[in-house]
Design a protein around this motif. Structure first.
Motif, PDB file in Angstrom:
ATOM      1  N   TYR A   9      -3.014  14.032  39.099  1.00 39.80           N
ATOM      2  CA  TYR A   9      -4.318  13.679  39.650  1.00 39.80           C
ATOM      3  C   TYR A   9      -5.427  13.932  38.630  1.00 39.80           C
ATOM      4  N   PHE A  10      -5.418  15.094  37.997  1.00 38.34           N
ATOM      5  CA  PHE A  10      -6.462  15.398  37.016  1.00 38.34           C
ATOM      6  C   PHE A  10      -6.389  14.456  35.818  1.00 38.34           C
ATOM      7  N   LEU A  11      -5.189  14.158  35.359  1.00 35.72           N
ATOM      8  CA  LEU A  11      -5.045  13.229  34.236  1.00 35.72           C
ATOM      9  C   LEU A  11      -5.563  11.847  34.614  1.00 35.72           C
ATOM     10  N   TYR A  12      -5.310  11.439  35.840  1.00 33.49           N
ATOM     11  CA  TYR A  12      -5.851  10.172  36.342  1.00 33.49           C
ATOM     12  C   TYR A  12      -7.373  10.200  36.333  1.00 33.49           C
ATOM     13  N   ARG A  13      -7.965  11.287  36.840  1.00 35.72           N
ATOM     14  CA  ARG A  13      -9.426  11.380  36.891  1.00 35.72           C
ATOM     15  C   ARG A  13     -10.032  11.420  35.490  1.00 35.72           C
ATOM     16  N   GLN A  14      -9.252  11.858  34.517  1.00 32.42           N
ATOM     17  CA  GLN A  14      -9.732  11.915  33.136  1.00 32.42           C
ATOM     18  C   GLN A  14      -9.446  10.635  32.359  1.00 32.42           C
ATOM     19  N   GLY A  15      -8.852   9.641  33.017  1.00 24.98           N
ATOM     20  CA  GLY A  15      -8.541   8.388  32.340  1.00 24.98           C
ATOM     21  C   GLY A  15      -7.357   8.476  31.399  1.00 24.98           C
ATOM     22  N   ARG A  16      -6.539   9.494  31.567  1.00 27.10           N
ATOM     23  CA  ARG A  16      -5.341   9.665  30.710  1.00 27.10           C
ATOM     24  C   ARG A  16      -4.138   9.121  31.493  1.00 27.10           C
ATOM     25  N   TYR A  17      -4.115   7.804  31.602  1.00 31.49           N
ATOM     26  CA  TYR A  17      -3.223   7.159  32.557  1.00 31.49           C
ATOM     27  C   TYR A  17      -1.754   7.239  32.175  1.00 31.49           C
ATOM     28  N   ARG A  18      -1.447   7.119  30.906  1.00 30.79           N
ATOM     29  CA  ARG A  18      -0.033   7.215  30.504  1.00 30.79           C
ATOM     30  C   ARG A  18       0.518   8.604  30.800  1.00 30.79           C
ATOM     31  N   ALA A  19      -0.261   9.621  30.484  1.00 23.52           N
ATOM     32  CA  ALA A  19       0.183  10.992  30.757  1.00 23.52           C
ATOM     33  C   ALA A  19       0.301  11.224  32.257  1.00 23.52           C
ATOM     34  N   LYS A  30      -3.368   0.937  35.245  1.00 27.62           N
ATOM     35  CA  LYS A  30      -4.182   1.291  34.081  1.00 27.62           C
ATOM     36  C   LYS A  30      -3.319   1.716  32.893  1.00 27.62           C
ATOM     37  N   ALA A  31      -2.190   2.363  33.181  1.00 29.58           N
ATOM     38  CA  ALA A  31      -1.325   2.837  32.093  1.00 29.58           C
ATOM     39  C   ALA A  31      -0.777   1.682  31.270  1.00 29.58           C
ATOM     40  N   LEU A  32      -0.611   0.524  31.892  1.00 28.48           N
ATOM     41  CA  LEU A  32      -0.068  -0.634  31.181  1.00 28.48           C
ATOM     42  C   LEU A  32      -1.037  -1.171  30.141  1.00 28.48           C
ATOM     43  N   THR A  33      -2.321  -0.914  30.335  1.00 31.42           N
ATOM     44  CA  THR A  33      -3.336  -1.450  29.423  1.00 31.42           C
ATOM     45  C   THR A  33      -4.012  -0.369  28.582  1.00 31.42           C
ATOM     46  N   GLU A  34      -3.688   0.904  28.856  1.00 28.55           N
ATOM     47  CA  GLU A  34      -4.326   1.992  28.107  1.00 28.55           C
ATOM     48  C   GLU A  34      -3.858   1.975  26.656  1.00 28.55           C
ATOM     49  N   ARG A  35      -4.778   2.163  25.752  1.00 26.26           N
ATOM     50  CA  ARG A  35      -4.429   2.233  24.334  1.00 26.26           C
ATOM     51  C   ARG A  35      -3.666   3.511  24.045  1.00 26.26           C
ATOM     52  N   ARG A  36      -2.653   3.387  23.220  1.00 25.41           N
ATOM     53  CA  ARG A  36      -1.929   4.583  22.804  1.00 25.41           C
ATOM     54  C   ARG A  36      -2.795   5.394  21.843  1.00 25.41           C
TER      55      ARG A  36
END
Length: 335
Positions: A280-290, A327-333
């Motif tokens: 949840y926190f990683l999601y709120r921080q925009g760290r979607y892959r993690a 979002k994880a599918l489009t997040e930049r590595r």
């Protein structure tokens, strides 16, 4: 039949792409997979106590596992489905495991009577039933302690009596000394005590933060207690407008808890709960892959923070999980 294959392919694509299981497959009573516990709960619902007894026998002196089993099976009994529990006690009088579940069930039933609303939205009759059951639970807790004095689990129940009945701080300190003498790094004991010290119950934002920081600082790596400051922050600030989920302070708390979770025993019974909160926190921080990596290890289960604070627990979980996967599918590595 012609439509079945496309539908199955669509479900498979969603699961592979987003890592999301269908809503009907979500388990709202556990935080993560535990086949033996699931079997015991299903058997209890059908009126059979033997799988629960075997579960506790196998746990031995694993206090973390015993507290989880007491909690989950206590919930089954607290829903007034306790004939299996009475049969267990009648068949094995003086059994410490059955007594442990009886004590937990009584405390959980008290909280069920109160409900999850704020005090101003809770009726007088709810409070009366709540306090009556909490007072009556004292004998159940004492009996469970007498039958197995080295087990800290009944004292976790006592924390929830302390919280509901308003024990003064000095009494809570004395209770905490008893618990830590038996199990200094017990996860459920710490998360329960943290609730006592929050501003919404018997403490304050400062006391909750200090308890969490002190407990985490003194715990060995991999104990999962590094997540306590993150829980304290959530309890203190999550409802504030523009809460600082992305602040450097909170990112550091998340990274510390992530590192601790990576060092934990993969079979730690409370690790799934930590993964839910981290996701949840990683999601709120925009760290979607993690976030997706944490979700993938607990998908299908929703009994954890922050979902348990929502009246629509599976739906809330699904909404966050779906967005994370997309979002994880489009997040930049990261470079």
């Amino acid at each position: 039949m012609a439509l079945l294959v496309p539908i199955c392919l669509l479900l498979l694509w969603c699961w592979l792409g987003y890592g999301l299981l269908p809503l009907r497959w979500q388990n709202a009573y556990l935080a993560g997979p535990d086949a033996s516990l699931q079997r015991a709960c299903r058997a209890a619902i059908r009126g059979h106590w033997e799988p629960a007894a075997r579960l506790f026998e196998d746990a031995g002196q694993d206090w973390e596992r015993r507290s989880l089993y007491a909690q989950r099976l206590g919930y089954v009994a607290a829903r007034r489905n306790d004939r299996w529990l009475k049969a267990w006690e009648e068949t094995r009088p003086g059994n410490p495991d059955a007594a442990l579940v009886v004590a937990r069930a009584r405390v959980l039933y008290a909280w069920k009577l109160r409900g999850g609303a704020f005090a101003h939205s809770t009726s007088q009759s709810q409070f009366e039933g709540f306090h009556k059951e909490l007072l009556a639970s004292q004998d159940d807790i004492a009996r469970a302690m007498a039958l197995r004095p080295d087990d800290p689990t009944p004292l976790v129940d006592e924390i929830w009596r302390a919280l509901g009945l308003g024990y003064p701080n000095q009494d809570m300190h004395a209770l905490w000394s008893e618990i830590t003498a038996r199990a200094p790094y017990h996860f459920e004991a710490h998360t329960s005590a943290l609730q006592y010290w929050t501003a919404k119950w018997r403490g304050s934002n400062r006391l909750a933060r200090e308890f969490a920081e002190k407990s985490a600082a003194g715990a060995p790596p991999g104990s999962l207690l590094a997540v306590l400051p993150l829980i304290a922050w959530y309890e203190n600030h999550a409802d504030e407008p523009g809460a600082g989920f992305c602040s450097p302070q909170v990112r550091a708390l998340v990274d510390t808890a992530l590192a601790d979770a990576a060092l934990a025993d993969p079979d730690h019974p409370r690790l799934p709960e930590v993964r839910h909160l981290l996701a949840y926190f990683l999601y709120r921080q925009g760290r979607y892959r993690a976030a997706r990596e944490q979700f993938r290890q607990v998908d299908g289960f929703t009994e954890a923070l922050p979902w348990r604070y929502s009246f629509a627990k599976p739906l809330y979980y699904r909404a966050v999980r779906t967005k994370t996967g997309r979002k994880a599918l489009t997040e930049r590595r990261p470079r």
